[in-house]
Design a protein around this motif. Structure first.
Motif: not given
Length: 373
Positions: A119-120, A109, A122-123, A111-113, A115-117
């Protein structure tokens, strides 16, 4: 006399003895009464003890049965306790595994968090880039409109003058030209004609914008018949046979759809086999679209345009709709390579798809799917 005295004395002694014995007997009788009374009491006590013993034995038997029940229950309880201990050990082992898994999941989680940060971020960057691209696209569209204006006015004006002067030379000075001059002149006419067609096709492609047209509920056959009528001279010249069937109606831009069908018919006429009468079939029917490119829940009008021309190799299917793509010799088959690109854009304006299939020297088939509504 003495004998009598002796008998009398003996009798007295005997009487005394008898009296003594009687007294003793009475004592024994009294003692016997007491003993019998005692014996009767003892017998009653024994009977009481016997009754109590029966009760005690019954109680003892009951207690033994209860002990056996308790022992059986204890055995069951011990077995249950052993099972519960085993289950506790299993649960403890599972808890260890679960805690390990939980720790792993928490790490995942995190790591995903992370990665999400990323990705966000990047988005956010991509959205900013999209906004930039959108701004650039607006500028490009404005430039395209300016190019369209230049093409329709400034480019065509000198081209018209070239065509006017070449026409005058052809009518007034053609006999004065040498054979080589006549050959060069013919090449000029061919080039100017090709340029005129290219400009017209580019203008048609750039103007094919759905925002500028109105959708109407229209019969596909009516549009097809108009396209056939517009091309009747070319069809007559090729002695072609055009077969139209079906009964589809859909919300379309009639002028664009007429252009679409006209381009496909022109394409079939252009790439017909030498020495063989061109046969073009145009069929429309209702269907549920079953390809992955469009939703399967909607109703579609399926339009099939096929011919018996020279076709093309299937490996070029993805290229036939690209701008300026010509799969055959320019010398043998004239054209700008824009007609099918215009056809694809018109279909996309109608939120549909168009595909091409064919085999070399075995004709070509175009499948068009557009939503009914």
């Amino acid at each position: 006399m003495e004998e009598r005295k002796k008998r009398a004395a003996e009798l007295i002694i005997a009487n005394i003895e008898l009296d003594y014995q009687n007294k003793e007997k009475e004592k024994r009788a009294a003692e016997l009464v007491i003993a019998n009374t005692e014996l009767a009491f003892q017998n009653q006590e024994k009977e009481k003890r016997a009754a109590e013993l029966v009760i005690a034995n019954a109680e003892l038997a009951f207690q033994n049965q209860e002990k056996e029940k308790r022992a059986a229950e204890l055995a069951i309880a011990n077995a249950e306790l052993v099972f519960q201990n085993q289950e506790k050990e299993k649960r403890a082992a599972e808890l260890v595994i679960a805690n390990t898994e939980l720790a792993f999941q928490n790490e995942e989680k995190e790591k995903r968090a992370a990665e999400l940060a990323i990705a966000n971020a990047e988005l956010t960057f991509q959205n900013q880039e999209k906004e930039k691209r959108a701004t650039e696209l607006i500028l490009t569209n404005n430039e395209l409109e300016a190019f369209t204006y230049i093409s329709s006015h400034h480019l065509q004006e000198p081209l018209r003058k070239i065509q006017v002067f070449t026409d005058r030379i052809n009518t007034e000075e053609h006999q004065n030209l040498t054979d080589k001059g006549k050959y060069y002149f013919e090449r000029i006419e061919v080039a100017s004609s090709h340029m005129q067609g290219l400009i017209n096709d580019l203008l048609t492609y750039s103007r094919t914008r759905v925002t500028e047209k109105k959708f109407e509920n229209f019969s596909i056959n009516e549009v097809v018949n108009k396209a056939v009528e517009d091309l009747k001279e070319e069809i007559k010249q090729k002695k072609a046979i055009v077969k139209v069937s079906g009964n589809c109606s859909a919300y379309i831009i009639p002028s664009q759809f007429q252009q679409l069908i006209g381009n496909l018919i022109s394409n079939a006429l252009k790439f017909s086999k030498q020495g063989e009468i061109p046969c073009i079939t145009i069929e429309s029917l209702y269907t549920k679209q079953k390809t992955k490119n469009l939703p399967s829940s909607s109703d579609y009008c399926h339009i099939i345009v096929s011919d018996n021309g020279i076709g093309f190799e299937q490996q070029f299917e993805s290229r036939v709709f690209e701008m300026f793509q010509q799969l055959h010799s320019r010398t043998d088959y004239k054209g700008t390579g824009i007609g099918l690109a215009i056809a694809k854009k018109i279909v996309e304006n109608h939120k549909g798809i168009i595909t091409a299939t064919g085999k070399l020297n075995q004709g070509a088939k175009f499948d068009i799917y557009i939503p009914v509504i």
